[in-house]
Design a protein around this motif. Structure first.
Motif, PDB file in Angstrom:
ATOM      1  N   LEU A 175       0.832  -1.204   0.000  1.00  0.00           N
ATOM      2  CA  LEU A 175       0.000   0.000   0.000  1.00  0.00           C
ATOM      3  C   LEU A 175       0.874   1.264   0.000  1.00  0.00           C
ATOM      4  O   LEU A 175       0.599   2.222  -0.753  1.00  0.00           O
ATOM      5  CB  LEU A 175      -0.910  -0.021   1.224  1.00  0.00           C
ATOM      6  N   ASP A 176       1.908   1.254   0.804  1.00  0.00           N
ATOM      7  CA  ASP A 176       2.825   2.405   0.814  1.00  0.00           C
ATOM      8  C   ASP A 176       3.539   2.561  -0.525  1.00  0.00           C
ATOM      9  O   ASP A 176       3.723   3.682  -1.025  1.00  0.00           O
ATOM     10  CB  ASP A 176       3.846   2.238   1.938  1.00  0.00           C
ATOM     11  N   GLN A 177       3.939   1.430  -1.114  1.00  0.00           N
ATOM     12  CA  GLN A 177       4.618   1.496  -2.409  1.00  0.00           C
ATOM     13  C   GLN A 177       3.678   1.994  -3.503  1.00  0.00           C
ATOM     14  O   GLN A 177       4.074   2.770  -4.384  1.00  0.00           O
ATOM     15  CB  GLN A 177       5.154   0.108  -2.762  1.00  0.00           C
ATOM     16  N   LEU A 178       2.413   1.558  -3.451  1.00  0.00           N
ATOM     17  CA  LEU A 178       1.432   2.017  -4.434  1.00  0.00           C
ATOM     18  C   LEU A 178       1.176   3.511  -4.318  1.00  0.00           C
ATOM     19  O   LEU A 178       0.992   4.208  -5.336  1.00  0.00           O
ATOM     20  CB  LEU A 178       0.122   1.247  -4.270  1.00  0.00           C
ATOM     21  N   ASP A 179       1.148   4.005  -3.087  1.00  0.00           N
ATOM     22  CA  ASP A 179       0.958   5.447  -2.899  1.00  0.00           C
ATOM     23  C   ASP A 179       2.086   6.250  -3.571  1.00  0.00           C
ATOM     24  O   ASP A 179       1.834   7.248  -4.246  1.00  0.00           O
ATOM     25  CB  ASP A 179       0.900   5.775  -1.402  1.00  0.00           C
ATOM     26  N   ASP A 181       4.043   5.180  -6.049  1.00  0.00           N
ATOM     27  CA  ASP A 181       4.012   5.002  -7.512  1.00  0.00           C
ATOM     28  C   ASP A 181       2.880   5.801  -8.149  1.00  0.00           C
ATOM     29  O   ASP A 181       3.066   6.427  -9.206  1.00  0.00           O
ATOM     30  CB  ASP A 181       3.853   3.515  -7.848  1.00  0.00           C
ATOM     31  N   ILE A 182       1.709   5.786  -7.504  1.00  0.00           N
ATOM     32  CA  ILE A 182       0.569   6.526  -8.059  1.00  0.00           C
ATOM     33  C   ILE A 182       0.857   8.024  -8.065  1.00  0.00           C
ATOM     34  O   ILE A 182       0.519   8.739  -9.018  1.00  0.00           O
ATOM     35  CB  ILE A 182      -0.714   6.198  -7.267  1.00  0.00           C
ATOM     36  N   ASN A 183       1.499   8.484  -7.006  1.00  0.00           N
ATOM     37  CA  ASN A 183       1.850   9.903  -6.949  1.00  0.00           C
ATOM     38  C   ASN A 183       2.836  10.277  -8.060  1.00  0.00           C
ATOM     39  O   ASN A 183       2.671  11.298  -8.757  1.00  0.00           O
ATOM     40  CB  ASN A 183       2.450  10.211  -5.574  1.00  0.00           C
ATOM     41  N   THR A 184       3.846   9.408  -8.279  1.00  0.00           N
ATOM     42  CA  THR A 184       4.840   9.680  -9.331  1.00  0.00           C
ATOM     43  C   THR A 184       4.204   9.639 -10.721  1.00  0.00           C
ATOM     44  O   THR A 184       4.434  10.528 -11.564  1.00  0.00           O
ATOM     45  CB  THR A 184       5.972   8.652  -9.244  1.00  0.00           C
ATOM     46  N   PHE A 185       3.386   8.629 -10.970  1.00  0.00           N
ATOM     47  CA  PHE A 185       2.754   8.494 -12.285  1.00  0.00           C
ATOM     48  C   PHE A 185       1.753   9.614 -12.544  1.00  0.00           C
ATOM     49  O   PHE A 185       1.623  10.107 -13.682  1.00  0.00           O
ATOM     50  CB  PHE A 185       2.063   7.140 -12.401  1.00  0.00           C
ATOM     51  N   SER A 186       1.052  10.026 -11.491  1.00  0.00           N
ATOM     52  CA  SER A 186       0.087  11.120 -11.669  1.00  0.00           C
ATOM     53  C   SER A 186       0.791  12.435 -12.024  1.00  0.00           C
ATOM     54  O   SER A 186       0.298  13.204 -12.870  1.00  0.00           O
ATOM     55  CB  SER A 186      -0.740  11.301 -10.397  1.00  0.00           C
ATOM     56  N   MET A 187       1.906  12.672 -11.392  1.00  0.00           N
ATOM     57  CA  MET A 187       2.672  13.872 -11.746  1.00  0.00           C
ATOM     58  C   MET A 187       3.169  13.812 -13.196  1.00  0.00           C
ATOM     59  O   MET A 187       3.208  14.821 -13.907  1.00  0.00           O
ATOM     60  CB  MET A 187       3.864  14.043 -10.810  1.00  0.00           C
ATOM     61  N   ARG A 188       3.507  12.603 -13.644  1.00  0.00           N
ATOM     62  CA  ARG A 188       3.930  12.464 -15.034  1.00  0.00           C
ATOM     63  C   ARG A 188       2.760  12.734 -15.982  1.00  0.00           C
ATOM     64  O   ARG A 188       2.920  13.396 -17.016  1.00  0.00           O
ATOM     65  CB  ARG A 188       4.470  11.044 -15.241  1.00  0.00           C
ATOM     66  N   VAL A 189       1.555  12.270 -15.639  1.00  0.00           N
ATOM     67  CA  VAL A 189       0.375  12.521 -16.478  1.00  0.00           C
ATOM     68  C   VAL A 189       0.042  14.010 -16.486  1.00  0.00           C
ATOM     69  O   VAL A 189      -0.297  14.590 -17.533  1.00  0.00           O
ATOM     70  CB  VAL A 189      -0.829  11.690 -15.980  1.00  0.00           C
ATOM     71  N   ARG A 190       0.150  14.665 -15.330  1.00  0.00           N
ATOM     72  CA  ARG A 190      -0.132  16.097 -15.255  1.00  0.00           C
ATOM     73  C   ARG A 190       0.818  16.895 -16.162  1.00  0.00           C
ATOM     74  O   ARG A 190       0.408  17.817 -16.874  1.00  0.00           O
ATOM     75  CB  ARG A 190       0.004  16.588 -13.815  1.00  0.00           C
ATOM     76  N   GLU A 191       2.089  16.528 -16.094  1.00  0.00           N
ATOM     77  CA  GLU A 191       3.065  17.258 -16.898  1.00  0.00           C
ATOM     78  C   GLU A 191       2.874  16.969 -18.384  1.00  0.00           C
ATOM     79  O   GLU A 191       2.996  17.871 -19.226  1.00  0.00           O
ATOM     80  CB  GLU A 191       4.474  16.860 -16.455  1.00  0.00           C
ATOM     81  N   TRP A 192       2.553  15.729 -18.709  1.00  0.00           N
ATOM     82  CA  TRP A 192       2.427  15.323 -20.104  1.00  0.00           C
ATOM     83  C   TRP A 192       1.168  15.915 -20.748  1.00  0.00           C
ATOM     84  O   TRP A 192       1.193  16.481 -21.824  1.00  0.00           O
ATOM     85  CB  TRP A 192       2.399  13.786 -20.155  1.00  0.00           C
ATOM     86  N   TYR A 193       0.021  15.778 -20.030  1.00  0.00           N
ATOM     87  CA  TYR A 193      -1.238  16.282 -20.576  1.00  0.00           C
ATOM     88  C   TYR A 193      -1.342  17.799 -20.406  1.00  0.00           C
ATOM     89  O   TYR A 193      -2.166  18.455 -21.049  1.00  0.00           O
ATOM     90  CB  TYR A 193      -2.415  15.595 -19.881  1.00  0.00           C
ATOM     91  N   ARG A 278      -5.533   0.090  -5.513  1.00  0.00           N
ATOM     92  CA  ARG A 278      -5.138   0.585  -4.191  1.00  0.00           C
ATOM     93  C   ARG A 278      -6.335   0.646  -3.246  1.00  0.00           C
ATOM     94  O   ARG A 278      -6.218   0.304  -2.067  1.00  0.00           O
ATOM     95  CB  ARG A 278      -4.506   1.966  -4.368  1.00  0.00           C
ATOM     96  N   GLN A 279      -7.491   1.046  -3.763  1.00  0.00           N
ATOM     97  CA  GLN A 279      -8.701   1.076  -2.931  1.00  0.00           C
ATOM     98  C   GLN A 279      -9.126  -0.336  -2.511  1.00  0.00           C
ATOM     99  O   GLN A 279      -9.499  -0.571  -1.357  1.00  0.00           O
ATOM    100  CB  GLN A 279      -9.826   1.761  -3.694  1.00  0.00           C
ATOM    101  N   SER A 280      -9.086  -1.283  -3.444  1.00  0.00           N
ATOM    102  CA  SER A 280      -9.456  -2.664  -3.103  1.00  0.00           C
ATOM    103  C   SER A 280      -8.471  -3.265  -2.103  1.00  0.00           C
ATOM    104  O   SER A 280      -8.863  -4.022  -1.199  1.00  0.00           O
ATOM    105  CB  SER A 280      -9.513  -3.516  -4.370  1.00  0.00           C
ATOM    106  N   LEU A 281      -7.183  -2.924  -2.234  1.00  0.00           N
ATOM    107  CA  LEU A 281      -6.187  -3.411  -1.285  1.00  0.00           C
ATOM    108  C   LEU A 281      -6.407  -2.822   0.104  1.00  0.00           C
ATOM    109  O   LEU A 281      -6.224  -3.523   1.121  1.00  0.00           O
ATOM    110  CB  LEU A 281      -4.788  -3.059  -1.789  1.00  0.00           C
ATOM    111  N   HIS A 282      -6.817  -1.579   0.158  1.00  0.00           N
ATOM    112  CA  HIS A 282      -7.112  -0.955   1.457  1.00  0.00           C
ATOM    113  C   HIS A 282      -8.318  -1.623   2.115  1.00  0.00           C
ATOM    114  O   HIS A 282      -8.335  -1.835   3.345  1.00  0.00           O
ATOM    115  CB  HIS A 282      -7.369   0.539   1.277  1.00  0.00           C
ATOM    116  N   THR A 283      -9.317  -1.986   1.321  1.00  0.00           N
ATOM    117  CA  THR A 283     -10.474  -2.708   1.858  1.00  0.00           C
ATOM    118  C   THR A 283     -10.062  -4.077   2.395  1.00  0.00           C
ATOM    119  O   THR A 283     -10.514  -4.519   3.465  1.00  0.00           O
ATOM    120  CB  THR A 283     -11.545  -2.869   0.767  1.00  0.00           C
ATOM    121  N   TYR A 284      -9.192  -4.755   1.650  1.00  0.00           N
ATOM    122  CA  TYR A 284      -8.686  -6.063   2.091  1.00  0.00           C
ATOM    123  C   TYR A 284      -7.903  -5.932   3.395  1.00  0.00           C
ATOM    124  O   TYR A 284      -8.027  -6.764   4.304  1.00  0.00           O
ATOM    125  CB  TYR A 284      -7.809  -6.656   0.995  1.00  0.00           C
TER     126      TYR A 284
END
Length: 588
Positions: A175-179, A181-193, A278-284
């Motif tokens: 869960l910590d690793q996903l947080d 990675d999602i933050n890094t990838f989202s910043m890449r999408v923001r910069e790209w788009y 990530r949401q499903s993993l948090h529920t689990y």
């Protein structure tokens, strides 16, 4: 003179060895210790007295468990009582484990010795054991050791599948690793788009929502009023959707090619799928924490409790920690830096992420963190060592922390710990009883399903059986019906003496005309002999009329009662045979 014997436990059985008359001091010489490696010289020192092999792997596992726990097994007791001399004072038994030595000395009375010379002798026995026992090879001994080692390890790792904390450790780490990675990838999408639609970054702050919008909008020039409703569903805000539509019409972004948009959309879809996972993993993780550590999760939250378990290594390790260690768990670097520089030590570690420390005033943060660590330590011990884990204690401990927090702010005196724990114990017993009832119901349902499944399998196997077996199965119930049918009909008519007339009426239907004529003649002869029965009651006369019409021997039939239908049926068969013989004689 005291005789020295050595007990050696192996995966294939127990071995009892005797030492020849050798001085104990000489055995400790380095030259003698080197002779242990030589089989011929070792035989001059040690001889095998008895060997008791294990009958199965299960027996071997039982004996291994008994030896590890320091308990004298029946097999070991029998071996020692049989082959050791009766005079116990003249016997000295050498063993490798002090626990089993103490148990033998206490139960059987033999003096036991460990270490020193015994360790050297056991080393030689372990090296040459396959040569000391006849029929035992080195390969078979290694296989037995490997099999017993695996079974012993499996038996020692006794745990409940639903209370495994390893899954919690892996889940919170992922869960910590996903947080990240999602933050890094989202910043890449923001910069790209952002090259194409820069105004969208200021309108939408959430990373997952931004990626969904980038995937949905694509080319901003194609955005129109028809897509406004879908924008509202994604943003969950009508004003934001309207602002996005207005910004797309007057955007300062550059135009972008179709292939670039395809890559941006595909990458955005990956980020969206990661956020959903990530949401499903948090529920689990929440469900797993409610099963493994319900009190800790109720007190401090699922995420913080899972991080404490992961940092400690397991729930058992966390339960062993004192409250002072739990308080600074996760702040080890700051602690050692403070000790090195002689500065102030940290007041809290991972428990800082709980809501209680953030709500407390600056001067009370250390006090509430110390109190919270104390309650976390209690909750982890309750979760680790309770048979039926419940969240009752965690809720009560949370109430105590809330009361202590209000005490620091308002001065209101909280309840005593003794009174709170008494209430918690009563509620926990009720909750445990309810959980056990539910588990019993689930077990009953499972057993019923298992029975139905087995019945269906049996029915399917009977249907797939051979035709001859099916005919045999069908013939057996027919015979039973013939025996039970007269009894049931008699019970319905209220008759006491059961005349067995139904099987004969069936046979009469198959008779030819000549046999019917002979039957009428026999009925006539039986009617002539009927007045001889003077003592019969009117009920019996009424019951005798169908009997006389069916068979010429009504007296024998009256002797049979409801309890003996089989005897009555055999009697009727004999009467039918007599009929056939008489009919054949008349025809001749």
């Amino acid at each position: 003179m005291v005789l020295l014997h050595v007990l050696f436990e192996h995966a294939v059985g127990y071995a009892l060895l005797a030492l020849k008359e050798v001085e104990e001091i000489s055995l400790l010489l380095p030259q003698v210790e080197e002779c242990v490696l030589n089989l011929g010289k070792f035989h001059n020192v040690v001889r095998l007295v008895a060997f008791c092999p294990f009958s199965s792997s299960q027996v071997a596992l039982e004996n291994a468990n008994a030896v590890s726990e320091g308990v004298v097994h029946e097999d070991l007791r029998l071996l020692l009582e049989t082959y050791l001399p009766s005079k116990k004072k003249k016997v000295l038994l050498g063993v490798g484990d002090p626990k089993i030595g103490a148990a033998i000395q206490e139960e059987l009375g033999y003096n036991c010795q460990t270490g020193g010379v015994i360790a050297e002798i056991l080393r030689g026995v372990r090296l040459h054991f396959h040569n000391l026992v006849k029929g035992l090879t080195d390969l078979s001994a290694c296989k037995a050791q490997l099999g017993l080692g695996h079974s012993y390890s499996r038996a020692k790792v006794k745990f409940n599948v639903n209370r495994v904390d390893n899954m919690i450790i892996q889940s919170i780490s992922l869960l910590d690793q996903l947080d990240k990675d999602i933050n890094t990838f989202s910043m890449r999408v923001r910069e790209w788009y952002g090259y194409h639609f820069p105004e969208l970054v200021k309108i939408v702050n959430d990373n997952a929502t931004y990626c969904r919008l980038a995937q949905f909008i694509g080319n901003r020039r194609e955005l129109n009023e028809e897509k406004l409703e879908k924008l509202e569903e994604i943003t969950m805000d009508g004003a934001k959707a309207k602002a996005i539509l207005d910004a797309s019409r007057s955007s300062m972004g550059m135009d972008i090619s179709a292939i670039d948009l395809i890559n941006i959309e595909s990458f955005s879809s990956r980020v969206v799928s990661l956020s959903e996972y990530r949401q499903s993993l948090h529920t689990y993780l929440r469900s797993k924490m409610s099963q493994v550590a319900p009190s800790l999760s109720a007190l401090i939250g699922e995420a913080v409790g899972a991080r404490l378990i992961a940092h400690a290594g397991s729930l058992t390790n966390l339960a062993k920690y004192p409250a002072s260690t739990v308080q600074i768990l996760g702040a080890e670097k700051a602690l050692f830096r403070a000790l090195k520089t002689r500065g102030n030590t940290p007041k809290y570690g991972l428990i800082f992420h709980s809501t209680f420390i953030g709500r407390a005033a600056a001067k009370n943060k250390g006090r509430i963190s110390r109190y919270l660590a104390n309650k976390c330590s209690i909750a982890s011990r309750i979760d680790c060592f309770s048979e039926v884990p419940t969240s009752v204690f965690g809720e009560k401990l949370r109430e105590q922390v809330e009361e202590r927090l209000s005490f620091y702010e308002t001065g209101e005196i909280p309840r005593k710990n003794l009174d709170v724990m008494k209430e918690a114990v009563v509620q926990a017993e009720e909750a445990a009883a309810e959980i056990t009832r539910k588990l019993e119901k689930q077990e009953k349902k499972r057993l019923k399903k298992e029975k139905k499944r087995l019945a269906a399998l049996a029915q399917a196997s009977s249907e797939n059986s051979t035709p001859e077996e099916c005919e045999e199965v069908q013939e057996k119930p027919k015979k039973k019906k013939k025996l039970k049918q007269p009894q049931e009909t008699l019970q319905e008519n209220g008759m006491e003496d059961p005349p067995v007339s139904l099987p004969k009426t069936k046979k009469k239907k198959a008779f030819p005309k000549e046999e019917l004529a002979s039957d009428l003649e026999e009925m006539a002869t039986s009617s002539l002999s009927a007045p001889k029965r003077k003592k019969s009651s009117p009920k019996e006369e009424v019951a005798s009329e169908p009997e006389e019409a069916a068979s010429p021997t009504p007296k024998k039939k009256r002797k049979f009662s409801k309890e003996e239908p089989e005897a009555a049926a055999s009697c009727t068969k004999s009467s039918t045979k007599k009929k056939k013989k008489s009919q054949k004689a008349q025809e001749d």
